[in-house]
Design an enzyme around this catalytic site. Sequence first.
Site, PDB file in Angstrom:
ATOM      1  N   HIS A  48     -82.318  17.405 -24.358  1.00 34.84           N
ATOM      2  CA  HIS A  48     -83.668  17.349 -24.337  1.00 34.84           C
ATOM      3  C   HIS A  48     -84.425  17.151 -25.742  1.00 34.84           C
ATOM      4  CE1 HIS A  48     -87.622  18.888 -21.985  1.00 34.84           C
ATOM      5  NE2 HIS A  48     -87.795  17.879 -23.017  1.00 34.84           N
ATOM      6  N   ARG A 107     -88.497  14.389 -17.023  1.00 34.90           N
ATOM      7  CA  ARG A 107     -88.136  15.555 -16.479  1.00 34.90           C
ATOM      8  C   ARG A 107     -87.008  15.816 -15.661  1.00 34.90           C
ATOM      9  NH1 ARG A 107     -90.554  17.328 -20.223  1.00 34.90           N
ATOM     10  NH2 ARG A 107     -92.366  18.343 -20.503  1.00 34.90           N
TER      11      ARG A 107
HETATM   12  P1  NDP Z   1     -98.865   9.915 -19.620  1.00 34.59           P
HETATM   13  O1  NDP Z   1     -99.768  10.938 -18.871  1.00 34.59           O
HETATM   14  O2  NDP Z   1     -99.598   9.295 -20.977  1.00 34.59           O
HETATM   15  O3  NDP Z   1     -98.429   8.481 -18.837  1.00 34.59           O
HETATM   16  C1  NDP Z   1     -98.148   8.883 -17.683  1.00 34.59           C
HETATM   17  C2  NDP Z   1     -97.683   7.468 -17.163  1.00 34.59           C
HETATM   18  O4  NDP Z   1     -97.204   7.811 -15.729  1.00 34.59           O
HETATM   19  C3  NDP Z   1     -99.074   6.796 -16.694  1.00 34.59           C
HETATM   20  O5  NDP Z   1     -98.641   5.415 -16.962  1.00 34.59           O
HETATM   21  C4  NDP Z   1     -99.273   6.954 -15.232  1.00 34.59           C
HETATM   22  O6  NDP Z   1     -99.951   6.009 -14.390  1.00 34.59           O
HETATM   23  C5  NDP Z   1     -97.888   7.121 -14.663  1.00 34.59           C
HETATM   24  N1  NDP Z   1     -97.700   7.919 -13.416  1.00 34.59           N
HETATM   25  C6  NDP Z   1     -98.223   8.984 -13.132  1.00 34.59           C
HETATM   26  N2  NDP Z   1     -98.253   9.325 -11.692  1.00 34.59           N
HETATM   27  C7  NDP Z   1     -97.323   8.184 -11.074  1.00 34.59           C
HETATM   28  C8  NDP Z   1     -96.926   7.827 -10.067  1.00 34.59           C
HETATM   29  N3  NDP Z   1     -97.232   8.541  -8.832  1.00 34.59           N
HETATM   30  N4  NDP Z   1     -96.849   6.580  -9.896  1.00 34.59           N
HETATM   31  C9  NDP Z   1     -96.873   5.795 -10.837  1.00 34.59           C
HETATM   32  N5  NDP Z   1     -96.990   6.000 -12.196  1.00 34.59           N
HETATM   33  C10 NDP Z   1     -97.465   7.186 -12.346  1.00 34.59           C
HETATM   34  O7  NDP Z   1     -97.578  10.718 -20.012  1.00 34.59           O
HETATM   35  P2  NDP Z   1     -96.805  10.492 -21.416  1.00 34.59           P
HETATM   36  O8  NDP Z   1     -96.418   8.892 -21.625  1.00 34.59           O
HETATM   37  O9  NDP Z   1     -97.330  11.139 -22.593  1.00 34.59           O
HETATM   38  O10 NDP Z   1     -95.643  11.535 -21.144  1.00 34.59           O
HETATM   39  C11 NDP Z   1     -94.553  11.263 -20.105  1.00 34.59           C
HETATM   40  C12 NDP Z   1     -93.592  12.285 -19.798  1.00 34.59           C
HETATM   41  O11 NDP Z   1     -92.580  12.336 -20.719  1.00 34.59           O
HETATM   42  C13 NDP Z   1     -94.256  13.780 -19.938  1.00 34.59           C
HETATM   43  O12 NDP Z   1     -95.084  14.239 -18.991  1.00 34.59           O
HETATM   44  C14 NDP Z   1     -93.231  14.657 -20.193  1.00 34.59           C
HETATM   45  O13 NDP Z   1     -92.583  15.138 -19.011  1.00 34.59           O
HETATM   46  C15 NDP Z   1     -92.018  13.512 -20.762  1.00 34.59           C
HETATM   47  N6  NDP Z   1     -91.784  13.953 -22.141  1.00 34.59           N
HETATM   48  C16 NDP Z   1     -90.249  14.275 -22.327  1.00 34.59           C
HETATM   49  C17 NDP Z   1     -89.869  14.354 -23.743  1.00 34.59           C
HETATM   50  C18 NDP Z   1     -88.434  14.555 -24.113  1.00 34.59           C
HETATM   51  O14 NDP Z   1     -88.135  15.345 -25.439  1.00 34.59           O
HETATM   52  N7  NDP Z   1     -87.493  14.375 -23.146  1.00 34.59           N
HETATM   53  C19 NDP Z   1     -91.023  14.331 -24.787  1.00 34.59           C
HETATM   54  C20 NDP Z   1     -92.098  14.164 -24.385  1.00 34.59           C
HETATM   55  C21 NDP Z   1     -92.684  13.881 -23.216  1.00 34.59           C
HETATM   56  P3  NDP Z   1    -101.619   5.771 -15.052  1.00 34.59           P
HETATM   57  O15 NDP Z   1    -101.642   5.021 -16.205  1.00 34.59           O
HETATM   58  O16 NDP Z   1    -102.150   4.861 -14.044  1.00 34.59           O
HETATM   59  O17 NDP Z   1    -102.058   6.968 -14.913  1.00 34.59           O
HETATM   60  C1  OXD Z   2     -92.557  17.291 -24.034  1.00 30.30           C
HETATM   61  C2  OXD Z   2     -91.114  17.436 -24.044  1.00 30.30           C
HETATM   62  O1  OXD Z   2     -93.059  17.328 -22.769  1.00 30.30           O
HETATM   63  O2  OXD Z   2     -90.713  17.907 -25.048  1.00 30.30           O
HETATM   64  O3  OXD Z   2     -93.324  17.237 -25.037  1.00 30.30           O
HETATM   65  O4  OXD Z   2     -90.529  17.511 -23.219  1.00 30.30           O
END
Ligand code: NDP
Ligand code: OXD
Length: 309
Positions: free
Chosen positions: A272, A224
């Site tokens: 994006h 993000r």
């Molecule tokens: P998940 O919820 O599956 O994974 C999040 C990861 O981040 C977990 O490993 C979690 O740790 C870690 N995390 C969360 N908070 C912290 C913190 N404070 N400190 C350290 N680690 C932390 O998310 P996704 O992998 O599905 O997606 C991640 C992000 O990617 C989405 O939220 C979205 O914003 C972005 N995205 C962007 C896209 C694009 O087109 N650019 C498309 C899709 C997604 P733990 O494993 O310990 O819970």
């Molecule tokens: C998502 C994205 O969160 O597109 O899926 O950023």
Amino acid sequence: MSLLFIAPGRDLSSWEDAIHRVDSNIEIDIWPAIEDKDRVQFAVCWNHPQHLLDSFPNLKAVSSLGAGADHLISDKSLPESIDICRVVSPSLVQQMKEYILAAILNIQRNFVHYIRQNDQRKWQPHNHPSPKELQVGIMGLGELGKPTAKQLAELGYQVSGWSRSAKEIENINTFAGEDELVQFLESTHILICLLPLTDETKGILNLNIFKQMDDHGWIINAARGEHLVDEDLIYALDSNILQGAWLDVFSEEPLPDKHAFWNRDNVIVTPHIASITKPDEIANQIVENYKRALSGMELNYTIDREKGY
Ligand code: NDP
Ligand code: OXD
């Protein structure tokens, strides 16, 4: 009973069709054309106007139209009683793996420089490191981060990962929590952000973090825009703390014309597109969660409001 889509600026007709291919009996409303607010029990949202969701008296649950649900969590008017979920799919994972690998290869093999050199008719080879000489650090080891990390490790890169809770992943050097952040960053040359946007992670890509990385490294942000402190990145690039940035997400999208990230040799901007949710690939899980919400069952892929993701 109806399923409501709210995604201002998007053409949602393909979504309506995809849902009807799964179940033609589902009634669908597309905001702002809503026949009867009382009938709405499930909403699927992408950047919905805040303070809108509390106007549906029988709403039971909301789903993000994407993988991130920060736009729902940040809507403080969303009643506590309403469950929040998101979408998770192999296609989203595959696309993110491709995006990150493409960025890494472009950086490692200097294509980012060669493309610019074309404009100047400049014939100048550059040395490049081998994968095993390149330390890649991934922030976030969830649905997207973990498979991305594994793919890079399989290709021979030196991969480390950072998450909230401790993990063991073959061939990945893992770190967890704030206490291990400094260790994780040490010697990281390419830092990739795949974190959810939460109160803890907002602004995490800042000057302090950049200074702790390997000198003259790169950041890739595909999570993000609000993870990044824009002014800190510009300063880090101008003072050679970082060599470049590969960015897919921005605090304001589309990235405004006047933004300092445009027209810089060392900033790659993509609009994006790292991983795009495709209607037919996730219509099934939306329908499944809609039916679960109607029958009071626990939803799949729920968001923990406390954790913020
Ligand atoms: P998940 O919820 O599956 O994974 C999040 C990861 O981040 C977990 O490993 C979690 O740790 C870690 N995390 C969360 N908070 C912290 C913190 N404070 N400190 C350290 N680690 C932390 O998310 P996704 O992998 O599905 O997606 C991640 C992000 O990617 C989405 O939220 C979205 O914003 C972005 N995205 C962007 C896209 C694009 O087109 N650019 C498309 C899709 C997604 P733990 O494993 O310990 O819970
Ligand atoms: C998502 C994205 O969160 O597109 O899926 O950023």
